[in-house]
Each structure stands twice: as structure tokens, then as C-alpha cells.
Motif scaffolding. Structure first.
Motif, PDB file in Angstrom:
ATOM      1  N   GLU A 164       0.972  -1.022  -0.265  1.00  0.00           N
ATOM      2  CA  GLU A 164      -0.354  -0.154   0.284  1.00  0.00           C
ATOM      3  C   GLU A 164       0.889   1.502   0.223  1.00  0.00           C
ATOM      4  OE1 GLU A 164      -2.795   1.417  -0.780  1.00  0.00           O
ATOM      5  OE2 GLU A 164      -3.621  -0.069  -0.256  1.00  0.00           O
ATOM      6  N   VAL A 165       0.266   2.199  -0.828  1.00  0.00           N
ATOM      7  CA  VAL A 165       0.877   3.918  -0.599  1.00  0.00           C
ATOM      8  C   VAL A 165       0.597   5.373   0.149  1.00  0.00           C
ATOM      9  CG1 VAL A 165       1.602   5.231  -2.379  1.00  0.00           C
ATOM     10  CG2 VAL A 165       1.622   3.579  -2.761  1.00  0.00           C
ATOM     11  N   PHE A 166       1.536   4.661   1.461  1.00  0.00           N
ATOM     12  CA  PHE A 166       1.215   5.694   2.440  1.00  0.00           C
ATOM     13  C   PHE A 166       2.069   7.257   1.915  1.00  0.00           C
ATOM     14  CE2 PHE A 166       0.343   2.143   4.218  1.00  0.00           C
ATOM     15  CZ  PHE A 166      -1.217   2.384   4.603  1.00  0.00           C
ATOM     16  N   THR A 167       1.663   8.421   2.422  1.00  0.00           N
ATOM     17  CA  THR A 167       2.534  10.253   2.287  1.00  0.00           C
ATOM     18  C   THR A 167       2.661  10.358   3.006  1.00  0.00           C
ATOM     19  OG1 THR A 167       0.819  10.300   0.044  1.00  0.00           O
ATOM     20  CG2 THR A 167       1.832  11.895   0.834  1.00  0.00           C
ATOM     21  N   GLY A 204       5.012  14.862   1.921  1.00  0.00           N
ATOM     22  CA  GLY A 204       4.627  15.062   0.231  1.00  0.00           C
ATOM     23  C   GLY A 204       5.879  14.010  -0.225  1.00  0.00           C
ATOM     24  N   VAL A 205       6.639  13.335   0.645  1.00  0.00           N
ATOM     25  CA  VAL A 205       6.770  11.453  -0.025  1.00  0.00           C
ATOM     26  C   VAL A 205       5.885  10.493   0.068  1.00  0.00           C
ATOM     27  CG1 VAL A 205       8.873  10.174  -0.380  1.00  0.00           C
ATOM     28  CG2 VAL A 205       9.453  12.837   0.436  1.00  0.00           C
ATOM     29  N   ASP A 206       5.762   9.699  -1.140  1.00  0.00           N
ATOM     30  CA  ASP A 206       4.883   8.441  -1.112  1.00  0.00           C
ATOM     31  C   ASP A 206       6.134   7.478  -0.654  1.00  0.00           C
ATOM     32  OD1 ASP A 206       2.803   9.727  -1.722  1.00  0.00           O
ATOM     33  OD2 ASP A 206       2.790   9.648  -4.137  1.00  0.00           O
ATOM     34  N   VAL A 207       4.714   6.898   0.357  1.00  0.00           N
ATOM     35  CA  VAL A 207       6.002   5.639   0.472  1.00  0.00           C
ATOM     36  C   VAL A 207       5.402   4.100   0.033  1.00  0.00           C
ATOM     37  CG1 VAL A 207       7.518   4.340   3.135  1.00  0.00           C
ATOM     38  CG2 VAL A 207       7.121   7.426   2.245  1.00  0.00           C
ATOM     39  N   LEU A 208       5.974   3.551  -0.136  1.00  0.00           N
ATOM     40  CA  LEU A 208       5.621   1.752  -0.852  1.00  0.00           C
ATOM     41  C   LEU A 208       5.308   1.073   0.357  1.00  0.00           C
ATOM     42  CD1 LEU A 208       3.776  -0.034  -2.938  1.00  0.00           C
ATOM     43  CD2 LEU A 208       5.939  -0.445  -3.707  1.00  0.00           C
ATOM     44  N   LEU A 209       5.192   0.644   1.066  1.00  0.00           N
ATOM     45  CA  LEU A 209       4.929  -0.393   2.536  1.00  0.00           C
ATOM     46  C   LEU A 209       4.554  -1.457   1.718  1.00  0.00           C
ATOM     47  CD1 LEU A 209       4.113   1.922   5.626  1.00  0.00           C
ATOM     48  CD2 LEU A 209       5.712   0.872   4.835  1.00  0.00           C
ATOM     49  N   VAL A 210       5.880  -2.862   1.889  1.00  0.00           N
ATOM     50  CA  VAL A 210       5.100  -3.727   1.690  1.00  0.00           C
ATOM     51  C   VAL A 210       4.914  -4.788   2.833  1.00  0.00           C
ATOM     52  CG1 VAL A 210       5.721  -3.691  -0.681  1.00  0.00           C
ATOM     53  CG2 VAL A 210       7.689  -4.354   1.095  1.00  0.00           C
ATOM     54  N   GLY A 211       4.391  -5.875   2.571  1.00  0.00           N
ATOM     55  CA  GLY A 211       4.422  -6.751   3.680  1.00  0.00           C
ATOM     56  C   GLY A 211       5.032  -8.315   3.532  1.00  0.00           C
ATOM     57  N   VAL A 212       6.007  -7.982   3.557  1.00  0.00           N
ATOM     58  CA  VAL A 212       7.122  -9.301   3.186  1.00  0.00           C
ATOM     59  C   VAL A 212       6.763 -10.318   3.978  1.00  0.00           C
ATOM     60  CG1 VAL A 212       9.019  -7.721   2.119  1.00  0.00           C
ATOM     61  CG2 VAL A 212       9.216  -8.989   4.458  1.00  0.00           C
ATOM     62  N   GLU A 213       6.839 -11.935   2.946  1.00  0.00           N
ATOM     63  CA  GLU A 213       6.812 -13.085   4.284  1.00  0.00           C
ATOM     64  C   GLU A 213       7.727 -13.400   4.795  1.00  0.00           C
ATOM     65  OE1 GLU A 213       5.823 -15.552   0.612  1.00  0.00           O
ATOM     66  OE2 GLU A 213       7.589 -16.745   1.807  1.00  0.00           O
TER      67      GLU A 213
END
Ligand code: FES
Length: 112
Positions: free
Chosen positions: A18-21, A25-34
Motif C-alpha cells: 500500500e502507498v502512504f504519503t 509529501g513523499v509517497d512511500v510504498l509499504l510492503v508486508g514481506v513473507e
């Protein structure tokens, strides 16, 4: 270092992204890794700045939807092609909160 809360652990499930800002104002992609770790990466593909969140993520490998470049989400390194990477932001988990520090990290770009 300026960590700030971008979401809670409930917002990023394992195998999900999911992307959060941030407040700056920086967009950050958060990933839930295995395995349960949460990682934060630049939101744009280094190839042609397509949003990575629109691609596919299988818990390990993120595939950009545009030209199918692939990235290892444990390291941010490119798998195909291997001479690229996505910038990773430091993450801190405080109880249920996910904090990210974007200071001093520049998104990678590659037009090869
Ligand atoms: S824009 Fe992502 S692979 Fe081309």
C-alpha cells in the motif's frame, strides 16, 4: 533522523502493499514481506516512474505492471533486470504503529 507514523500494522498485511504519503509529501510504498517484516520503498518504478503499487506482489517479489521489471522486496535489488534497484526507507515498528524515515533517501531512477 525523523521517523514519522504513516500507518499501523493492520494497514499492511503480509503479502500486501500500500502507498502512504508522509507529512513532507513523499509517497512511500509499504510492503508486508513473507515472514512478517514490513519494508518501505520508493513508490515509483525506477524505470519510467509508474506506480509500483499497481503491480503484483507475491510476498517476496514485486513486479511492475508496465514492463514487468521485478524487485526483491527483502533487499530492493532488481531481479530482472539485475542492474537496478528501488530505494529503501528505514522502518521502525512502535507497538502497532509503522514509522518511516524518508530523510536523505533519494528514489532510484534508471532508464536503461
Ligand atoms: S515503468 Fe516499471 S518496468 Fe517500466
Amino acid at each position: 533522523m525523523a521517523f514519522e507514523k504513516v500507518c499501523t500494522l493492520d494497514d499492511v498485511w503480509e503479502g500486501d502493499m500500500e502507498v502512504f504519503t508522509t507529512s513532507s509529501g513523499v509517497d512511500v510504498l509499504l510492503v508486508g514481506v513473507e515472514g512478517g517484516d514490513v519494508k518501505a520503498f520508493q513508490a515509483m518504478c525506477p524505470h519510467q516512474e509508474i506506480e509500483l503499487v499497481d503491480g503484483e506482489f507475491d510476498g517476496k517479489v514485486l513486479t511492475c505492471k508496465a514492463h514487468l521489471w521485478q524487485f526483491d522486496c527483502n533487499t530492493g535489488k532488481g531481479i530482472n533486470p539485475s542492474d537496478c534497484e528501488i530505494a529503501e526507507y528505514p522502518v521502525k515498528i512502535q507497538e502497532e504503529d509503522v514509522l518511516v524515515d524518508v530523510e536523505g533517501v533519494e528514489p532510484c531512477k534508471s532508464h536503461s
